[in-house]
Design a protein around this motif. Structure first.
Motif, PDB file in Angstrom:
ATOM      1  N   GLU A   1     -73.684  12.692 -61.123  1.00 26.01           N
ATOM      2  CA  GLU A   1     -73.977  13.838 -60.264  1.00 26.01           C
ATOM      3  C   GLU A   1     -75.300  14.492 -60.656  1.00 26.01           C
ATOM      4  O   GLU A   1     -76.100  14.873 -59.785  1.00 26.01           O
ATOM      5  CB  GLU A   1     -72.843  14.857 -60.351  1.00 26.01           C
TER       6      GLU A   1
ATOM      7  N   GLU B   1     -73.060  22.189 -66.160  1.00 22.77           N
ATOM      8  CA  GLU B   1     -72.361  21.617 -67.323  1.00 22.77           C
ATOM      9  C   GLU B   1     -71.085  20.874 -66.933  1.00 22.77           C
ATOM     10  O   GLU B   1     -70.554  20.070 -67.713  1.00 22.77           O
ATOM     11  CB  GLU B   1     -72.040  22.718 -68.336  1.00 22.77           C
ATOM     12  N   LYS B   2     -70.605  21.110 -65.732  1.00 22.71           N
ATOM     13  CA  LYS B   2     -69.383  20.431 -65.269  1.00 22.71           C
ATOM     14  C   LYS B   2     -69.682  19.143 -64.489  1.00 22.71           C
ATOM     15  O   LYS B   2     -68.755  18.424 -64.114  1.00 22.71           O
ATOM     16  CB  LYS B   2     -68.565  21.384 -64.397  1.00 22.71           C
ATOM     17  N   MET B   3     -70.957  18.887 -64.229  1.00 22.26           N
ATOM     18  CA  MET B   3     -71.322  17.691 -63.467  1.00 22.26           C
ATOM     19  C   MET B   3     -71.280  16.451 -64.344  1.00 22.26           C
ATOM     20  O   MET B   3     -71.578  16.501 -65.548  1.00 22.26           O
ATOM     21  CB  MET B   3     -72.731  17.842 -62.881  1.00 22.26           C
ATOM     22  N   SER B   4     -70.939  15.336 -63.738  1.00 21.81           N
ATOM     23  CA  SER B   4     -71.022  14.047 -64.423  1.00 21.81           C
ATOM     24  C   SER B   4     -72.490  13.640 -64.523  1.00 21.81           C
ATOM     25  O   SER B   4     -73.364  14.215 -63.842  1.00 21.81           O
ATOM     26  CB  SER B   4     -70.254  12.985 -63.648  1.00 21.81           C
TER      27      SER B   4
ATOM     28  N   TYR C   1     -77.921  24.838 -57.393  1.00 27.27           N
ATOM     29  CA  TYR C   1     -76.772  24.139 -57.968  1.00 27.27           C
ATOM     30  C   TYR C   1     -76.096  25.021 -59.008  1.00 27.27           C
ATOM     31  O   TYR C   1     -76.764  25.709 -59.774  1.00 27.27           O
ATOM     32  CB  TYR C   1     -77.216  22.824 -58.611  1.00 27.27           C
ATOM     33  N   ARG C   2     -74.794  25.002 -59.034  1.00 27.26           N
ATOM     34  CA  ARG C   2     -74.026  25.819 -59.977  1.00 27.26           C
ATOM     35  C   ARG C   2     -73.225  24.935 -60.920  1.00 27.26           C
ATOM     36  O   ARG C   2     -72.901  23.798 -60.612  1.00 27.26           O
ATOM     37  CB  ARG C   2     -73.062  26.739 -59.216  1.00 27.26           C
ATOM     38  N   HIS C   3     -72.897  25.495 -62.078  1.00 25.37           N
ATOM     39  CA  HIS C   3     -72.017  24.843 -63.057  1.00 25.37           C
ATOM     40  C   HIS C   3     -72.494  23.434 -63.399  1.00 25.37           C
ATOM     41  O   HIS C   3     -71.741  22.462 -63.346  1.00 25.37           O
ATOM     42  CB  HIS C   3     -70.579  24.820 -62.542  1.00 25.37           C
TER      43      HIS C   3
END
Length: 272
Positions: free
Chosen positions: A21, A15-18, A11-13
């Motif tokens: 998510e 910090e951008k997931m809700s 999984y990437r990024h």
């Protein structure tokens, strides 16, 4: 060896997931842990049978670990005397930094290549015992050095690791490799590796205690009577297994003999 535990997360990024998510993806990864353990069941079964045999012949189990895995083994072991009424010396933990520093997370102690064997010697480890190394990476120096010295002394060794073909597995008579794959947060082996270790500790201790006769049917009949909740549970176990219908009579019998198992033995001996 391949250090799968250090491979980049799928999984990437993050910090951008809700939150939705994050929890969904974490749950998805956690679901894979039981399947990884399933693949290692043959080796795990061999290990449990060896542990039972050692204990039946006056031996003991020693976990040797550091970090999350070592701390999780402590949490499992401290429950056993109460749940199954066994001696606290039956299952032991040799923890890097010492159990007295459990909550301090002294991760630097995992590099100590002398401490594990010294701590085992203090416990008078012998060929009667079995020593199990706990290491997600399969390379922890504290664990590796302890297992190496045990093998020199003719002591049966085993391990629970999460990378294939590790140097710790090579020093183990019974290696259990549970390959849980890359972590959700890269390299954070407190996650899937830790979950797998906790599940395996549960399987080892519970299966061993059942095979040692510490469980009747599905009941913890050797539980120590340490609080009101457990006493109430034990009284009800005794009533269910004897046909006694009066609560205070069953409780009196329980308290008199100190455990459900001993109370049942007495009840059956007098033929009531």
């Amino acid at each position: 060896m391949t250090r799968i535990t250090e491979e980049s997360s799928k999984y990437r990024h993050l910090e951008k997931m809700s939150v939705e998510e994050l929890t969904s993806n974490l749950n998805k990864e956690d679901k894979t842990v039981a399947l990884a353990i399933k693949k290692a069941l043959p080796e795990l079964n061999t290990l449990i049978k060896a542990i039972v045999s050692k204990i039946e012949n006056d031996g003991r189990l020693f976990y040797v670990g550091a970090g999350s895995g070592g701390r999780l083994s402590v949490l499992d072991v401290i429950e056993l005397p109460t749940t199954f009424g066994v001696s606290p010396d039956l299952f032991n933990v040799i923890l890097a930094g010492g159990k007295e520093h459990l909550i301090e997370a002294l991760e630097e102690k995992e590099d100590d290549v002398n401490a594990a064997w010294l701590m085992l010697k203090e416990k008078k480890v012998s060929a009667k015992d079995i020593v199990i190394g706990i290491s997600a990476s399969g390379t922890t120096p504290f664990v590796l050095s302890g297992l190496k010295e045990c093998r020199k002394q003719g002591i049966t060794t085993a391990c629970i690791v999460s990378n294939p073909g590790s140097i710790i597995a090579a020093e183990s008579d019974i290696p259990v490799e549970v390959i849980t794959g890359p972590e959700f947060v890269t390299g954070s082996t407190r996650m899937k590796c830790g979950t797998a270790q906790k599940m395996i500790f549960d399987m080892i201790s519970t299966s061993t205690m059942i095979k040692l006769g510490k469980v009747l049917d599905n009941q913890m009949v050797n539980v120590k009577l340490i609080n009101d909740k457990i006493v109430d549970r034990a009284v009800k176990m005794l009533m269910n297994n004897t046909g006694i219908t009066v609560y205070h009579e069953a409780k009196q019998l329980l308290i008199e003999h100190g455990s459900v198992k001993r109370a049942l033995d007495h009840f059956n001996q007098i033929g009531k």
